[in-house]
Design a protein around this motif. Structure first.
Motif, mmCIF file in Angstrom:
data_model
loop_
_atom_site.group_PDB
_atom_site.id
_atom_site.type_symbol
_atom_site.label_atom_id
_atom_site.label_comp_id
_atom_site.label_asym_id
_atom_site.label_seq_id
_atom_site.Cartn_x
_atom_site.Cartn_y
_atom_site.Cartn_z
ATOM 1 N N VAL A 10 -2.987 15.829 3.348
ATOM 2 C CA VAL A 10 -3.868 14.644 3.341
ATOM 3 C C VAL A 10 -4.394 14.452 4.762
ATOM 4 O O VAL A 10 -3.639 14.532 5.734
ATOM 5 N N ASN A 11 -5.709 14.250 4.863
ATOM 6 C CA ASN A 11 -6.309 13.943 6.173
ATOM 7 C C ASN A 11 -5.565 12.738 6.748
ATOM 8 O O ASN A 11 -5.091 11.889 5.992
ATOM 9 N N CYS A 12 -5.553 12.622 8.051
ATOM 10 C CA CYS A 12 -4.796 11.478 8.582
ATOM 11 C C CYS A 12 -5.435 10.896 9.836
ATOM 12 O O CYS A 12 -5.589 11.577 10.844
ATOM 13 N N GLY A 13 -5.783 9.628 9.721
ATOM 14 C CA GLY A 13 -6.339 8.898 10.868
ATOM 15 C C GLY A 13 -5.240 8.239 11.685
ATOM 16 O O GLY A 13 -5.472 7.778 12.801
ATOM 17 N N GLY A 14 -4.029 8.174 11.127
ATOM 18 C CA GLY A 14 -2.919 7.600 11.897
ATOM 19 C C GLY A 14 -2.060 6.666 11.072
ATOM 20 O O GLY A 14 -2.439 6.241 9.974
ATOM 21 N N THR A 15 -0.890 6.365 11.618
ATOM 22 C CA THR A 15 0.044 5.460 10.947
ATOM 23 C C THR A 15 0.468 4.345 11.898
ATOM 24 O O THR A 15 0.484 4.520 13.109
ATOM 25 N N VAL A 16 0.803 3.217 11.290
ATOM 26 C CA VAL A 16 1.229 2.041 12.055
ATOM 27 C C VAL A 16 2.684 1.773 11.663
ATOM 28 O O VAL A 16 2.972 1.652 10.476
ATOM 29 N N PRO A 17 3.623 1.696 12.622
ATOM 30 C CA PRO A 17 5.015 1.467 12.209
ATOM 31 C C PRO A 17 5.170 0.110 11.519
ATOM 32 O O PRO A 17 4.433 -0.841 11.831
ATOM 33 N N PRO A 18 6.122 0.003 10.592
ATOM 34 C CA PRO A 18 6.229 -1.192 9.748
ATOM 35 C C PRO A 18 6.375 -2.517 10.509
ATOM 36 O O PRO A 18 5.671 -3.479 10.198
ATOM 37 N N VAL A 19 7.263 -2.569 11.498
ATOM 38 C CA VAL A 19 7.482 -3.864 12.168
ATOM 39 C C VAL A 19 6.248 -4.269 12.987
ATOM 40 O O VAL A 19 5.732 -5.389 12.831
ATOM 41 N N TYR B 186 -4.979 16.470 14.928
ATOM 42 C CA TYR B 186 -4.875 17.250 13.680
ATOM 43 C C TYR B 186 -5.236 16.359 12.502
ATOM 44 O O TYR B 186 -4.379 15.829 11.804
ATOM 45 N N LYS B 187 -6.504 16.195 12.289
ATOM 46 C CA LYS B 187 -7.013 15.202 11.335
ATOM 47 C C LYS B 187 -7.152 15.750 9.917
ATOM 48 O O LYS B 187 -6.951 15.039 8.945
ATOM 49 N N VAL B 188 -7.583 17.000 9.813
ATOM 50 C CA VAL B 188 -7.738 17.627 8.486
ATOM 51 C C VAL B 188 -6.772 18.819 8.444
ATOM 52 O O VAL B 188 -6.962 19.799 9.161
ATOM 53 N N PRO B 189 -5.727 18.719 7.622
ATOM 54 C CA PRO B 189 -4.670 19.749 7.662
ATOM 55 C C PRO B 189 -5.071 21.039 6.935
ATOM 56 O O PRO B 189 -4.638 21.318 5.818
ATOM 57 N N ASP C 106 -2.391 24.217 1.671
ATOM 58 C CA ASP C 106 -3.126 24.926 0.615
ATOM 59 C C ASP C 106 -4.403 24.175 0.254
ATOM 60 O O ASP C 106 -5.412 24.781 -0.102
ATOM 61 N N LEU C 107 -4.345 22.853 0.329
ATOM 62 C CA LEU C 107 -5.535 22.031 0.100
ATOM 63 C C LEU C 107 -5.543 20.928 1.151
ATOM 64 O O LEU C 107 -4.482 20.454 1.551
ATOM 65 N N ALA C 108 -6.721 20.523 1.594
ATOM 66 C CA ALA C 108 -6.810 19.375 2.516
ATOM 67 C C ALA C 108 -7.605 18.289 1.798
ATOM 68 O O ALA C 108 -8.777 18.482 1.455
ATOM 69 N N CYS C 109 -6.948 17.148 1.550
ATOM 70 C CA CYS C 109 -7.549 16.104 0.701
ATOM 71 C C CYS C 109 -7.755 14.824 1.507
ATOM 72 O O CYS C 109 -6.918 14.456 2.320
ATOM 73 N N GLY C 110 -8.858 14.157 1.239
ATOM 74 C CA GLY C 110 -9.114 12.918 1.967
ATOM 75 C C GLY C 110 -10.197 12.095 1.308
ATOM 76 O O GLY C 110 -10.683 12.433 0.219
ATOM 77 N N ASN C 111 -10.577 11.011 1.992
ATOM 78 C CA ASN C 111 -11.698 10.218 1.464
ATOM 79 C C ASN C 111 -12.954 10.357 2.319
ATOM 80 O O ASN C 111 -14.037 10.016 1.882
ATOM 81 N N TRP C 112 -12.835 10.873 3.528
ATOM 82 C CA TRP C 112 -14.038 11.082 4.334
ATOM 83 C C TRP C 112 -14.995 11.998 3.574
ATOM 84 O O TRP C 112 -14.580 13.033 3.037
ATOM 85 N N GLY C 113 -16.258 11.652 3.566
ATOM 86 C CA GLY C 113 -17.281 12.532 2.982
ATOM 87 C C GLY C 113 -17.550 12.307 1.510
ATOM 88 O O GLY C 113 -18.386 12.990 0.916
ATOM 89 N N VAL C 114 -16.817 11.367 0.891
ATOM 90 C CA VAL C 114 -17.124 11.071 -0.518
ATOM 91 C C VAL C 114 -18.180 9.966 -0.527
ATOM 92 O O VAL C 114 -17.909 8.836 -0.101
ATOM 93 N N ILE C 115 -19.376 10.308 -0.968
ATOM 94 C CA ILE C 115 -20.485 9.339 -0.906
ATOM 95 C C ILE C 115 -21.143 9.182 -2.282
ATOM 96 O O ILE C 115 -20.782 9.861 -3.233
ATOM 97 N N GLY C 116 -22.114 8.280 -2.340
ATOM 98 C CA GLY C 116 -22.851 8.050 -3.585
ATOM 99 C C GLY C 116 -21.975 7.382 -4.626
ATOM 100 O O GLY C 116 -21.045 6.639 -4.298
ATOM 101 N N ASP C 117 -22.226 7.704 -5.896
ATOM 102 C CA ASP C 117 -21.472 7.009 -6.942
ATOM 103 C C ASP C 117 -19.998 7.403 -7.001
ATOM 104 O O ASP C 117 -19.200 6.773 -7.676
ATOM 105 N N LYS C 118 -19.636 8.451 -6.270
ATOM 106 C CA LYS C 118 -18.223 8.879 -6.266
ATOM 107 C C LYS C 118 -17.420 8.171 -5.160
ATOM 108 O O LYS C 118 -16.195 8.294 -5.108
ATOM 109 N N ALA C 119 -18.096 7.458 -4.276
ATOM 110 C CA ALA C 119 -17.384 6.820 -3.153
ATOM 111 C C ALA C 119 -16.254 5.938 -3.673
ATOM 112 O O ALA C 119 -16.473 5.082 -4.542
#
Ligand code: FAD
Ligand code: SF4
Ligand code: SF4
Ligand code: SF4
Length: 384
Positions: A127-136, A196-199, A203-216
């Motif tokens: 999964v593409n990753c823009g980053g994580t925020v620790p819970p606390v 390392y944003k797009v892994p 075997d597959l790199a999945c994300g939401n960046w680039g999904v546009i139009g009616d599929k967004a």
């Protein structure tokens, strides 16, 4: 039929799963299909625990239970790579499907180089990753900056440069990550420096960046990175578990631009973080590590430095044992060990009870080593 290098929009036709999933539900649909077709014996994924600040690594063997792991948890800072070694025998006797962020994937590759896990037995859904925020800190940020009780948040996401929350009563609030981070909130510091944003070594790199139009918002952008990944997509489509369409060329261009913008942001943070310590690195390391209580958490949780624990506790090295704070050599020896292989996953720093900025030190040294030595850590296109 898809092949390595293809980019498609993909989504699950299962409306129940689509509702639980982050965007198109392709990741969960593919993992389900892999379990049903016995491509894997088990799936290692992350599911929500008591709330969305509680990201729990989970093993799933029954395809009917996979829906419980759908959705992205941006407060999920767990690194799954070491778990495969610690609890799953390095996947030596079973085939595992694993959802991986860039750091999870790098940890897996480094552990495979050290013969601690069997890469051939892993099906890696990136999964593409823009980053994580620790819970606390996430809870503190939501209270202070959003003026919302963290318990009222039902969903969070990072999109278009904003950290966005949705509350029980249907409110949407977003604040720019730049603003949050300027004020000391936001993503973990190692995530800010991460490139390392797009892994693409999964075997597959999945994300939401680039999904546009009616599929967004309704489809997952899938980059097919291996023949194993291509086979998995084809089998799921054939079985009616996944629908696909070609990715919109404009969407592909947008995804590339966002990835580049993230690289620039990462480089900015590297410059910021590294220049703050470069003048007097030794003094900073000495002062910060003087708080160390020698709990070994940094070593136990690092995907690349486990063997050093034996050396550091044996009493047979130049690192004296039995002292608190430990001799500076304790840290020097560890840093030396990881100076060419720290993957900047942040686990050492995050799990240090004394809040010593360990990942900053080891990442700074590793990046400096990379500037001189070849091949770089992991070689292209592995970039972090
Ligand atoms: P789903 O079918 O909903 O499956 C999601 C999978 O992610 C599940 O297997 C789940 O176990 C796993 N997962 C959830 N949380 C974590 C976690 N913390 N660590 C590891 N695995 C986890 N895409 C972008 O294009 N740009 C981004 O900036 C971006 N940032 C992300 C940051 C994080 C922390 C995560 C987890 C994902 C991010 N993604 C990003 C990917 C995106 O959110 C979706 O996961 C992806 O598009 C797949 O969508 P889906 O509907 O097919 O996934
Ligand atoms: Fe994501 Fe990189 Fe942070 Fe890992 S280190 S959680 S890949 S931003
Ligand atoms: Fe010392 Fe922190 Fe490492 Fe524990 S985790 S040994 S306190 S530096
Ligand atoms: Fe991750 Fe820290 Fe080990 Fe580097 S030294 S790989 S940041 S745990």
């Amino acid at each position: 039929m898809v092949t390595k290098g293809d980019m498609v929009y993909a989504w699950t036709p299962d409306s129940g799963l689509l509702e639980k999933a982050e965007c198109g539900g392709a990741v969960t649909a593919l993992l389900k299909s892999a379990l049903e077709n016995k491509v894997v014996d088990a799936v290692l994924a992350i599911r929500k625990g008591v709330d969305l600040y509680d990201a729990v690594p989970t093993i799933i063997t029954d395809p009917k239970e996979i829906g419980g792991s759908a959705g992205s948890l941006h407060c999920g800072t767990t690194l799954v790579s070491k778990l495969i070694v610690k609890y799953l025998g390095g996947a030596s006797n079973q085939k595992l499907g694993v959802t991986v962020k860039g750091c999870d994937l790098m940890g897996i590759l480094e552990l495979a180089k050290r013969n601690q896990l069997k890469l051939d037995n892993l099906l890696l859904i990136g999964v593409n990753c823009g980053g994580t925020v620790p819970p606390v800190p996430a809870r503190k940020m939501i209270t202070a900056k959003f003026g919302v009780d963290p318990a009222d948040v039902v969903k969070e996401e990072i999109d278009k440069g904003q950290f966005i929350i949705m509350t029980k009563d249907g409110q949407h609030k977003g604040i720019s990550i730049d603003e949050l981070e300027e004020e000391g909130y936001g993503r973990r510091s190692n995530c800010r420096r991460c490139l390392y944003k797009v892994p693409r070594q999964a075997d597959l790199a999945c994300g939401n960046w680039g999904v546009i139009g009616d599929k967004a918002g309704k489809a997952t952008f899938v980059e097919v990175c291996s023949e194993k990944g291509a086979k998995l997509v084809d089998a799921a489509v054939k079985a009616g578990a996944l629908a696909t369409s070609s990715a919109d060329p404009k969407g592909i261009a947008i995804r590339g631009k966002v990835e580049n913008a993230m690289f620039k942001l990462g480089e900015k943070w590297r410059k910021h973080d590294f220049s703050a310590i470069s003048e007097n690195l030794w003094d900073v390391i000495r002062d910060e590590t003087s708080r160390c209580i020698k709990c070994y958490s940094c070593i136990d949780n690092c995907p690349v430095c486990s063997p050093i624990k034996i050396e550091l506790t044996s009493g047979t090295t130049m690192v004296p044992v039995g002292y608190l704070p430990p001799s500076p050599m304790f840290h020097m020896r560890r840093f030396a060990h990881i100076s060419d292989s720290c993957i900047n996953c942040g686990q050492c720093e995050e799990l240090c009870p004394m809040e010593i900025p360990l990942a900053l030190f080891s990442h700074a040294v590793r990046v400096e080593a990379d500037a001189t030595y070849h091949p770089k850590l992991g070689s292209a296109p592995y970039k972090n």
